[in-house]
Design a protein around this motif. Sequence first.
Motif, PDB file in Angstrom:
ATOM      1  N   GLU A  92      34.130  41.029  42.178  1.00  0.00           N
ATOM      2  CA  GLU A  92      33.870  39.806  41.999  1.00  0.00           C
ATOM      3  C   GLU A  92      35.173  39.040  41.412  1.00  0.00           C
ATOM      4  O   GLU A  92      35.010  37.793  41.556  1.00  0.00           O
ATOM      5  CB  GLU A  92      32.808  39.598  40.893  1.00  0.00           C
ATOM      6  CG  GLU A  92      32.585  38.136  40.489  1.00  0.00           C
ATOM      7  CD  GLU A  92      31.098  38.042  39.534  1.00  0.00           C
ATOM      8  OE1 GLU A  92      30.434  38.831  39.614  1.00  0.00           O
ATOM      9  OE2 GLU A  92      30.940  36.928  39.155  1.00  0.00           O
ATOM     10  N   ASP A 114      30.888  44.393  40.553  1.00  0.00           N
ATOM     11  CA  ASP A 114      30.868  43.335  39.681  1.00  0.00           C
ATOM     12  C   ASP A 114      31.464  43.925  38.251  1.00  0.00           C
ATOM     13  O   ASP A 114      30.569  44.689  37.570  1.00  0.00           O
ATOM     14  CB  ASP A 114      29.535  42.849  39.639  1.00  0.00           C
ATOM     15  CG  ASP A 114      29.405  41.545  38.732  1.00  0.00           C
ATOM     16  OD1 ASP A 114      30.508  41.332  37.994  1.00  0.00           O
ATOM     17  OD2 ASP A 114      28.238  40.723  38.650  1.00  0.00           O
ATOM     18  N   ASP A 117      28.538  42.035  35.089  1.00  0.00           N
ATOM     19  CA  ASP A 117      27.652  41.159  35.421  1.00  0.00           C
ATOM     20  C   ASP A 117      26.864  40.288  34.126  1.00  0.00           C
ATOM     21  O   ASP A 117      26.596  40.956  32.938  1.00  0.00           O
ATOM     22  CB  ASP A 117      26.511  41.703  35.913  1.00  0.00           C
ATOM     23  CG  ASP A 117      25.317  40.784  36.580  1.00  0.00           C
ATOM     24  OD1 ASP A 117      25.574  39.735  37.261  1.00  0.00           O
ATOM     25  OD2 ASP A 117      24.122  41.251  36.103  1.00  0.00           O
ATOM     26  N   GLY A 118      26.612  39.101  34.105  1.00  0.00           N
ATOM     27  CA  GLY A 118      26.087  38.270  33.104  1.00  0.00           C
ATOM     28  C   GLY A 118      26.837  38.117  31.886  1.00  0.00           C
ATOM     29  O   GLY A 118      26.513  37.995  30.637  1.00  0.00           O
ATOM     30  N   ARG A 280      25.851  37.273  44.671  1.00  0.00           N
ATOM     31  CA  ARG A 280      26.777  37.933  45.706  1.00  0.00           C
ATOM     32  C   ARG A 280      26.144  38.910  46.365  1.00  0.00           C
ATOM     33  O   ARG A 280      25.773  40.013  45.686  1.00  0.00           O
ATOM     34  CB  ARG A 280      28.073  38.139  45.129  1.00  0.00           C
ATOM     35  CG  ARG A 280      29.042  37.088  44.969  1.00  0.00           C
ATOM     36  CD  ARG A 280      28.537  35.622  44.219  1.00  0.00           C
ATOM     37  NE  ARG A 280      28.232  36.080  42.870  1.00  0.00           N
ATOM     38  CZ  ARG A 280      28.527  35.818  41.644  1.00  0.00           C
ATOM     39  NH1 ARG A 280      29.725  35.016  41.684  1.00  0.00           N
ATOM     40  NH2 ARG A 280      28.372  35.979  40.339  1.00  0.00           N
ATOM     41  N   GLU A 284      26.264  42.541  44.037  1.00  0.00           N
ATOM     42  CA  GLU A 284      25.007  42.202  43.200  1.00  0.00           C
ATOM     43  C   GLU A 284      24.063  42.527  44.226  1.00  0.00           C
ATOM     44  O   GLU A 284      23.119  43.506  43.704  1.00  0.00           O
ATOM     45  CB  GLU A 284      24.766  40.754  42.719  1.00  0.00           C
ATOM     46  CG  GLU A 284      26.145  40.712  41.808  1.00  0.00           C
ATOM     47  CD  GLU A 284      26.247  39.116  41.230  1.00  0.00           C
ATOM     48  OE1 GLU A 284      26.822  38.629  39.965  1.00  0.00           O
ATOM     49  OE2 GLU A 284      26.047  38.102  42.027  1.00  0.00           O
TER      50      GLU A 284
HETATM   51 MG    MG Z   1      27.476  39.270  38.263  1.00  0.00          MG
END
Ligand code: MG
Length: 339
Positions: A92, A114, A117-118, A280, A284
Amino acid sequence: MPIGTTITEYIIEEQRQIQGVSGDFTALINDVVIACKAISSAVRYGSLVGVLGTADTENIQGETQKKLDVIANNLFIKRNEWAGHVAALASEEMTDVYHLPAQYPRGKYLLVFDPLDGSSNTDVCGAVGTIFSIMRRPEGATGEPTEDDFLQPGTRQVCAGYALYGPSSMIVLTTGHGVNGFTLDQRIGEYILTNPDMKIPADTQEFSINASYMRFWDPPVRRYIDECIAGKEGPRNKDFNMRWAGAMIADVHRILCRGGVFLYPMDRKLRTKSQEGKLRLMYEGNPMSFIVEQAGGLASTGTQRIMDLQPTGLHQRCPVIMGSRNEVERIVAYHREGE
Ligand code: MG
Ligand code: AHM
């Protein structure tokens, strides 16, 4: 103190069932696990080591990167580029395919991830995690891998997993034979099998959606959520609960543990921005779909199985509706009926 099955033991045992495998995959997973331990440690120390807050950079999606996005991306690359198991990586946080430095041997796997994430949760001590997806490089491909080599549908994944950095650090993994969860035992620095054969209940009374976008939702999503909120007095004849962690990985992990449905659907706002969704597909949608399906759940865009989508770009987005089978089927039916 007895030690349970470590993640490495588990993968070796799995690999022993398959004739003629080289051990490359086990070694690759080992490196992924070490990268996740390193990221877990950086996340855990937070402000103490000055890793919170934003970096002065943007990623390809135009999002301001957090310092930890950049740190996690670098840790993941450094751990996985040298050993000769991967052919290339993509994430990402990088616009293009990451080609390995010339001195390292090339392997047969492609690794997409990723790194965090978050990541907006880092500044508020919320749960975050790393998502990864492993595919084989297409048969017969030569030279340095290209973006096209990566553009395989989710059904071609050989492994998908995530590391969740919450109150405990966990890795949840599938290689296409069910889903297993491992918890990091900080005393010995190993992920131990704690959640074997995770299954998502087919029914649920819990949904997960960012309700602040309600005014943009399409009618099928609006109908589903309205019916949940109507509770016992509505057509569902039962009360629902709502949870939204701001990190897909935390929301989907909860669903793996006790059922539920996660939605980041297509809506009018995304359409206005000509976006095909928010989340994505490659790092994801696909890996989380593989895990959810292997745990007995379903994952759809509302009109199509996510893992059947033919990717057209590394950073392609897609609508995501995943979790308990009967709920996802209901939402898909509402899309089919067009209301
Ligand atoms: Mg993410
Ligand atoms: P990220 O990978 O840049 O952190 O973005 C993905 C995250 C998901 O984890 C989460 O479900 C979603 O974005 C939250 O979006 P929103 O702020 O629109 O609710």
